[in-house]
Scaffold this active site. Structure first.
Site, short mmCIF file in Angstrom:
data_model
loop_
_atom_site.label_atom_id
_atom_site.label_comp_id
_atom_site.label_asym_id
_atom_site.label_seq_id
_atom_site.Cartn_x
_atom_site.Cartn_y
_atom_site.Cartn_z
N GLU A 99 -36.53 101.22 150.18
CA GLU A 99 -36.25 99.97 149.46
C GLU A 99 -36.99 98.74 150.01
OE1 GLU A 99 -32.60 102.53 148.51
OE2 GLU A 99 -34.04 102.29 150.15
N GLU A 158 -28.54 107.64 148.84
CA GLU A 158 -27.24 106.99 149.03
C GLU A 158 -26.12 107.75 148.33
OE1 GLU A 158 -28.00 102.34 149.77
OE2 GLU A 158 -28.75 103.06 147.83
#
Length: 242
Positions: free
Chosen positions: A127, A107
């Site tokens: 995740e 990210e």
């Protein structure tokens, strides 16, 4: 700084993520230090290069810290606020990725304007396997970068993008040998630095906006009145190089 190595040059800042004992996992200390870097670049806009030390960009966020976070910490957007700040820096940002860029590390790379990588680079967002989602920008930035289908393969099906895939899908500008990665990243920044600083800054501002002819016109009006525009165009008309 304890988790970063920061090199400040006249036209750029080079940040190396440095937590070798945790494969450069992004923890609270690193978040704080990256905020300090952003504050300095907001006060004095320069180009930014982010890379990782020891053959890894960042292998995710610090899972030990994530394990202890609850609803209140999620609502604070600890990682997402930082990555949004990186994305909104006045001048262009480049990520040079060697090795893993997973979870929060991916990210952070997605938040940069341009990414280069070595053949060993791996991007992924695992995740959901930890019972959470990629909530620091991946769910929408990755879609913007590679399209909805590939983004959902990464976010929902656990697909990891190697360097060739990332290049093919447009996530990367180029793939270069690890030993040349920083050299090529600096060469890209050198090309950027040859442009007018204000023109570069306003181009990023307009390109990152929702898009409207009035925005283009206003930004161009500022540049048309600048002394740098006159100097550069005079040089071009005289046969010089812009």
């Amino acid at each position: 700084m304890n988790t970063l190595h920061v090199e400040e040059l006249d036209d750029r800042v080079v940040v190396t993520l440095r937590r070798p004992e945790a494969r450069n996992a992004i923890n609270a200390a690193m978040i704080g230090e990256l905020h300090d870097v952003c504050a300095a670049l907001e006060e004095r806009p320069r180009l930014l290069l982010i890379t990782g030390g020891d053959g890894t960009f960042a292998a995710g966020a610090d899972i030990g810290e994530l394990r202890e976070r609850g609803r209140e910490q999620a609502l604070q957007g600890i990682n997402s606020r930082l990555f949004d700040r990186v994305a909104r820096l006045p001048m262009p940002t480049v990520a040079a990725v060697d090795g893993y860029a997973l979870g929060g590390g991916a990210e952070l790379a997605y938040a940069c304007d341009v990414r280069l990588a070595s053949p060993a680079a791996i991007f992924g967002n695992p995740e959901p396997g930890l019972g959470i989602l990629a909530a620091a920008g991946a769910c929408w930035r990755l879609r913007e970068l590679v399209g909805a289908s590939v983004a959902k393969q990464v976010l929902l099906a656990g697909r990891r993008l190697d360097a060739d895939d990332a290049l093919r899908f447009g996530l990367l500008a180029e793939v270069v040998p690890a030993g040349e990665l920083l050299k090529r990243a600096h060469a890209m920044l050198d090309r950027m630095a040859r442009s007018g600083a204000l023109a570069l800054r306003l181009t990023k501002l307009v390109a990152d906006g929702a898009g409207h002819p009035l925005t283009d016109d206003l930004a161009q009006a500022i540049l048309f009145e600048s002394e740098e525009k006159r100097v550069r165009m005079d040089a071009f008309l005289a046969g010089g190089r812009s």
